[in-house]
Scaffold this active site. Structure first.
Site, PDB file in Angstrom:
ATOM      1  N   PRO A  26       8.122  -5.152  -2.917  1.00 16.83           N
ATOM      2  CA  PRO A  26       8.564  -6.130  -3.800  1.00 16.83           C
ATOM      3  C   PRO A  26       7.457  -6.869  -4.274  1.00 16.83           C
ATOM      4  CG  PRO A  26       7.685  -6.525  -1.039  1.00 16.83           C
ATOM      5  CD  PRO A  26       7.985  -4.914  -1.179  1.00 16.83           C
ATOM      6  N   ASN A  27       7.931  -7.942  -5.484  1.00 12.14           N
ATOM      7  CA  ASN A  27       6.829  -8.519  -6.058  1.00 12.14           C
ATOM      8  C   ASN A  27       6.240  -7.859  -6.647  1.00 12.14           C
ATOM      9  OD1 ASN A  27       7.513 -11.070  -4.430  1.00 12.14           O
ATOM     10  ND2 ASN A  27       6.381 -10.324  -2.725  1.00 12.14           N
ATOM     11  N   ARG A  34       1.227 -12.099 -11.442  1.00 15.87           N
ATOM     12  CA  ARG A  34       1.076 -12.192 -10.318  1.00 15.87           C
ATOM     13  C   ARG A  34      -0.563 -12.304  -9.743  1.00 15.87           C
ATOM     14  NH1 ARG A  34       2.533  -8.572  -5.338  1.00 15.87           N
ATOM     15  NH2 ARG A  34       2.010  -9.751  -3.943  1.00 15.87           N
ATOM     16  N   TYR A  39      -4.023  -8.938  -8.466  1.00 18.43           N
ATOM     17  CA  TYR A  39      -3.439  -7.412  -8.989  1.00 18.43           C
ATOM     18  C   TYR A  39      -3.824  -6.460 -10.435  1.00 18.43           C
ATOM     19  CZ  TYR A  39      -1.298  -8.207  -4.706  1.00 18.43           C
ATOM     20  OH  TYR A  39      -1.657  -9.069  -2.731  1.00 18.43           O
ATOM     21  N   ASN A  91       3.965   2.428  -3.526  1.00 20.04           N
ATOM     22  CA  ASN A  91       2.904   1.198  -2.916  1.00 20.04           C
ATOM     23  C   ASN A  91       4.033   0.174  -2.185  1.00 20.04           C
ATOM     24  OD1 ASN A  91       1.387  -0.955  -2.611  1.00 20.04           O
ATOM     25  ND2 ASN A  91       0.838  -1.368  -4.480  1.00 20.04           N
ATOM     26  N   ALA A  94       3.827  -5.230   0.551  1.00 19.61           N
ATOM     27  CA  ALA A  94       3.602  -6.201   1.689  1.00 19.61           C
ATOM     28  C   ALA A  94       4.851  -5.124   3.154  1.00 19.61           C
ATOM     29  CB  ALA A  94       4.214  -7.520   1.726  1.00 19.61           C
ATOM     30  N   GLU A 115      -0.242   7.018  -0.742  1.00 19.58           N
ATOM     31  CA  GLU A 115      -0.523   5.636  -0.619  1.00 19.58           C
ATOM     32  C   GLU A 115      -1.525   4.759  -1.109  1.00 19.58           C
ATOM     33  OE1 GLU A 115      -0.968   4.007   3.078  1.00 19.58           O
ATOM     34  OE2 GLU A 115      -1.203   2.208   2.361  1.00 19.58           O
ATOM     35  N   HIS A 117      -2.812   1.236  -3.463  1.00 18.43           N
ATOM     36  CA  HIS A 117      -3.026  -0.713  -3.192  1.00 18.43           C
ATOM     37  C   HIS A 117      -3.202  -0.666  -5.026  1.00 18.43           C
ATOM     38  CE1 HIS A 117      -0.695  -0.826   0.322  1.00 18.43           C
ATOM     39  NE2 HIS A 117      -1.522   0.629   1.008  1.00 18.43           N
ATOM     40  N   ARG A 124      -9.299  -8.114   2.324  1.00 11.42           N
ATOM     41  CA  ARG A 124      -8.903  -9.319   2.362  1.00 11.42           C
ATOM     42  C   ARG A 124      -8.268  -9.917   3.772  1.00 11.42           C
ATOM     43  NH1 ARG A 124      -3.448  -8.689  -2.134  1.00 11.42           N
ATOM     44  NH2 ARG A 124      -3.722 -10.854  -2.187  1.00 11.42           N
TER      45      ARG A 124
END
Ligand code: DQA
Length: 163
Positions: A26-27, A34, A39, A91, A94, A115, A117, A124
């Site tokens: 998502p997003n 964003r 990012y 990825n 969230a 995986e 990111h 973070r």
């Protein structure tokens, strides 16, 4: 009469091409605008295009899928199993930190994956430090921005070449 050469390969003899799936959570459709400090400014379309071009040069079929819906991502993973997808790059965004359902789908698919990111999730907020996917992954790349996807792909292409 000269026999016409068939341009399309004979499906009964042509070797099946290796297929990869890149799954974006998502997003990530908002990449480019964003929170660029986390990012970057590369869009999802640009990332997908770079991945597809690199895969094509290696003779590998690469599909990409992004959804803001947990169920849609789960169903895409189910379909991947049917489609003989060899490896995935995921990825989960969230859902990394929340989705046992997506984790279960990935585990159930039996498809090995890397995986990725864009941001360094360990630098973070504490709620981003845990991933429900990392213990299942071949490896994890985080904090290298959009390059992380290409590095994951390079690794998988090298692995495929030696299989
Ligand atoms: C992300 C990190 C996650 O914590 C976040 O929710 C995202 C993107 C990353 O690529 O850095 O949406 O997976």
């Amino acid at each position: 009469m000269r026999k016409q050469k068939d341009a399309s390969p004979d499906p009964t003899t042509a070797p099946e091409q290796t297929r990869l799936l890149v799954l974006h959570g998502p997003n990530l459709n908002l990449l480019g605008t964003r929170e660029p400090r986390y990012y970057g400014s590369t869009t999802l379309a640009e990332i997908n295009r770079a991945l597809a071009q690199r895969a094509e040069r290696a003779g590998v079929v690469l599909e990409t899928f992004q959804s803001n819906h947990e169920g849609a991502l789960i169903e895409r993973v189910h379909a991947a199993r049917e489609q003989n997808i060899r490896y995935m790059i995921i990825n989960p965004a969230a859902y990394t930190h929340t989705s046992i359902a997506l984790r279960d789908a990935v585990a159930g698919s039996g498809i090995a994956f890397v995986e990725v990111h864009l941001s360094n999730i360990h630098a973070r907020e504490p709620f981003r430090h845990h991933s429900h996917f990392s213990d299942l992954a071949i490896g994890v790349i985080c904090g290298l921005g959009s390059e992380g996807y290409l590095l994951a792909l390079e690794y998988l292409l090298r692995r495929i070449a030696t299989e």
